[in-house]
Design a protein around this motif. Structure first.
Motif, short mmCIF file in Angstrom:
data_model
loop_
_atom_site.label_atom_id
_atom_site.label_comp_id
_atom_site.label_asym_id
_atom_site.label_seq_id
_atom_site.Cartn_x
_atom_site.Cartn_y
_atom_site.Cartn_z
N LEU A 334 0.82 -1.21 0.00
CA LEU A 334 0.00 0.00 0.00
C LEU A 334 0.86 1.26 0.00
O LEU A 334 0.59 2.22 -0.73
N GLU A 335 1.91 1.24 0.80
CA GLU A 335 2.76 2.43 0.87
C GLU A 335 3.39 2.72 -0.49
O GLU A 335 3.53 3.88 -0.89
N ARG A 336 3.78 1.68 -1.20
CA ARG A 336 4.37 1.89 -2.53
C ARG A 336 3.36 2.47 -3.51
O ARG A 336 3.71 3.25 -4.39
N VAL A 338 0.89 4.50 -2.73
CA VAL A 338 0.73 5.92 -2.39
C VAL A 338 1.98 6.70 -2.80
O VAL A 338 1.89 7.80 -3.34
N HIS A 339 3.13 6.12 -2.55
CA HIS A 339 4.42 6.73 -2.93
C HIS A 339 4.41 7.07 -4.43
O HIS A 339 4.75 8.20 -4.83
N ALA A 340 3.98 6.11 -5.26
CA ALA A 340 3.98 6.35 -6.71
C ALA A 340 3.02 7.49 -7.06
O ALA A 340 3.39 8.42 -7.79
N VAL A 341 1.82 7.44 -6.54
CA VAL A 341 0.83 8.47 -6.89
C VAL A 341 1.30 9.84 -6.42
O VAL A 341 1.11 10.84 -7.10
N SER A 342 1.97 9.88 -5.25
CA SER A 342 2.42 11.16 -4.71
C SER A 342 3.45 11.82 -5.63
O SER A 342 3.70 13.01 -5.53
N MET A 343 4.05 11.02 -6.51
CA MET A 343 5.02 11.57 -7.46
C MET A 343 4.49 11.58 -8.88
O MET A 343 5.26 11.63 -9.85
N GLY A 344 3.18 11.51 -8.99
CA GLY A 344 2.57 11.62 -10.32
C GLY A 344 2.66 10.36 -11.15
O GLY A 344 2.60 10.43 -12.38
N GLY A 345 2.80 9.20 -10.52
CA GLY A 345 2.90 7.95 -11.27
C GLY A 345 1.76 6.98 -10.98
O GLY A 345 0.96 7.20 -10.07
N ASN A 346 1.70 5.93 -11.77
CA ASN A 346 0.76 4.84 -11.53
C ASN A 346 1.51 3.69 -10.87
O ASN A 346 2.73 3.60 -11.00
N MET A 347 0.77 2.81 -10.19
CA MET A 347 1.40 1.62 -9.63
C MET A 347 0.62 0.37 -10.03
O MET A 347 -0.59 0.33 -9.94
N VAL A 348 1.37 -0.63 -10.49
CA VAL A 348 0.78 -1.89 -10.90
C VAL A 348 1.33 -2.99 -10.00
O VAL A 348 2.53 -3.21 -9.94
#
Ligand code: H76
Length: 483
Positions: A334-336, A338-348
């Motif tokens: 989960l933290e990863r 949020v980390h990605a979104v906080s930097m303007g990215g998507n997470m898969v």
């Protein structure tokens, strides 16, 4: 001793082959007047602004499905368990293609239920799923007319990919196609081009690949994205024209479709970013099992990007023994995200289904955990972007329009969450999302605030939504120190 050394060297080289593609891309921007002309460089400068790209971006959370013949041995070959990535077992155990393809006789996933997979994805809160249509091994999850190694030639026979596309789409989930260009079972594949014979063979291979891609695009026209892999070899770098051609071809066939940077090489074989430092494809796809540093790597907020991660350290396909490496906890996953979104990215987040068509217990639990959290707090993820505020130790910011979200992962003993706003920005109010009510905001210095922890610690990462205003001149009560 000598053979031992050799084995270690070969192992290191093989490992390098795995991580090189993800670490080699960098952006080196040239001053505009020093740019070199490129025929196969970036299609465009800056982010795509159309609705399809915005949808890709707004989705933010996706799932990866790695499913192929490698799920059957699950990391074990002839009694030996290989700790490396299960989908690379053919390579670790040096299994010849014809022997590997014997596994097709065992492809009969009796518990496979596309609708159940789609329900699981919806409950997890993912807005898209990336499916391995064909991984390096060469086995196709769809009945390709260009290959003898497909689901149609197995006891199961059915078009797995077709069933999945329909089931996910019926649940409102976008489908993205993973496609490995490198194909270990095709006789015309080449790692490098060293002779005329290589040249001719590789030309045939590229035509075969074009045919498979056209087949995928026309059989499954709702596909929203192609995510290419296995594109790091010299043979492809020497044929940058072909990667530009594929991007164009798919975009002509499927208006709005998105393509990852990993597909692309330019005129000089430069990958991901062209020789002038401009991103090729629509989004950067180099963040694999790693993330940009939330303080030092803010450059990534200038382009679209998507990260993907495994739950164990490095297992994409099903491996029967997850005890061989560290397995991330659901909270760490989960933290990863949020980390990605906080930097303007998507997470898969990756899933490697079992050979019987079901998911292992750990993956089901993970999906359920993420889904419960997204259900309560998803508004700080979907449609959100980099907030542009200075990172604080308690967690991550995300932003949607004028709303800034604090996603709190590390509550401090002081009970005060420090917020520093950019110039001309003032904090007006802080409200717990998920119906938690207001929390107190205290201005402590110019553009600095304490936001109180909620009276009752939620006991899980929680979200505070900030209402933000602009300063309207007036006198400033704060004075810089004279030093
Ligand atoms: C190396 C490599 C591949 N790229 C990841 C996304 C997995 O598919 C892995 O096998």
């Amino acid at each position: 001793m000598k053979t031992h050394f050799l084995r270690i060297t070969v192992c290191l080289l093989l490992q390098a082959a795995v991580w090189l593609p993800t670490f080699s891309q960098t952006q080196h921007l040239l001053p505009a007047d020093q740019e070199i002309p490129l025929e196969y460089g970036a299609e465009r400068l800056g982010k795509r602004t159309d609705a399809a790209m915005q949808k890709f971006r707004d989705n933010r959370l996706g799932a990866f499905i790695h499913w192929g013949l490698y799920a059957i041995p699950g990391g074990e070959w002839k009694g030996k368990v290989y700790p490396g990535a299960a989908e690379w077992l053919k390579s670790w155990a040096e299994v010849p293609a014809n022997e590997w393809m014997e596994l097709m006789k065992q492809w009969n996933p009796q518990n496979f239920d596309a609708k159940a997979w789609a329900r699981m994805a919806r409950k997890m809160g993912v807005k898209y799923v990336k499916i391995t249509t064909k991984h390096h091994e060469g086995f196709c999850l769809w009945p390709s007319q260009y290959s003898e190694y497909t689901v149609a030639q197995t006891p199961y026979k059915k078009d797995i990919l077709g069933e999945l596309v329909k089931a996910y789409n019926d649940e409102g989930i976008d489908v993205h196609f993973y496609f490995s260009v490198m194909d270990w079972s095709h006789p015309d594949y080449r790692y490098d081009i060293r002779s005329e014979e290589d040249e001719a063979a590789f030309r045939r291979f590229l035509e075969f690949t074009d045919n498979q891609l056209k087949e995928l695009a026309s059989r499954y026209p709702t596909v929203k994205d192609f995510w290419f892999d296995g594109t790091w070899d010299a043979s492809i770098k020497k044929n940058g024209w072909w990667t530009a051609h594929v991007e164009k071809m798919l975009k002509e066939m499927l208006p709005g479709v998105t393509v990852n940077s990993r597909l692309r090489a330019d005129d000089y074989g430069k990958r991901h970013f062209d020789s002038n430092g401009h991103l090729m494809g629509d989004y950067e796809s180099g963040y694999e099992r790693r993330l940009p540093d939330p303080v030092k790597d803010l450059k990534v907020t200038r382009w679209d990007w998507e990260a993907c991660m495994t739950v164990p350290e490095n297992q994409w396909g099903y491996h029967k023994d997850w005890s061989l490496s560290y397995v991330k906890t659901p909270l760490e996953v989960l933290e990863r995200i949020v980390h990605a979104v906080s930097m303007g990215g998507n997470m898969v987040v990756n899933f490697g289904p079992q050979p019987d068509g079901d998911f292992r217990r750990e993956e089901k639990e993970l999906a359920a955990f993420i889904g419960r959290w997204m259900d309560k707090y998803g508004e700080c993820i979907y449609g959100c972007d980099y907030a542009g505020w200075e990172k604080q130790d308690w967690g991550y910011y995300t932003r949607k329009g004028d709303d800034v979200y604090m996603v709190v992962f590390n509550p401090p003993y002081s009970g005060r969450l420090v917020v520093k706003t950019p110039p001309e920005t003032v904090l007006q109010e802080a409200v717990l999302t998920n119906g938690g009510g207001k929390v107190k905001v205290t201005e402590t210095a110019r553009h600095e605030y304490n936001v109180d922890m909620p009276a009752r610690n939620p006991g899980e990462p929680f979200v505070i939504k900030l209402k933000v205003g602009k300063t309207t001149g007036g006198t400033d009560k704060y004075r810089e120190a004279l030093t």
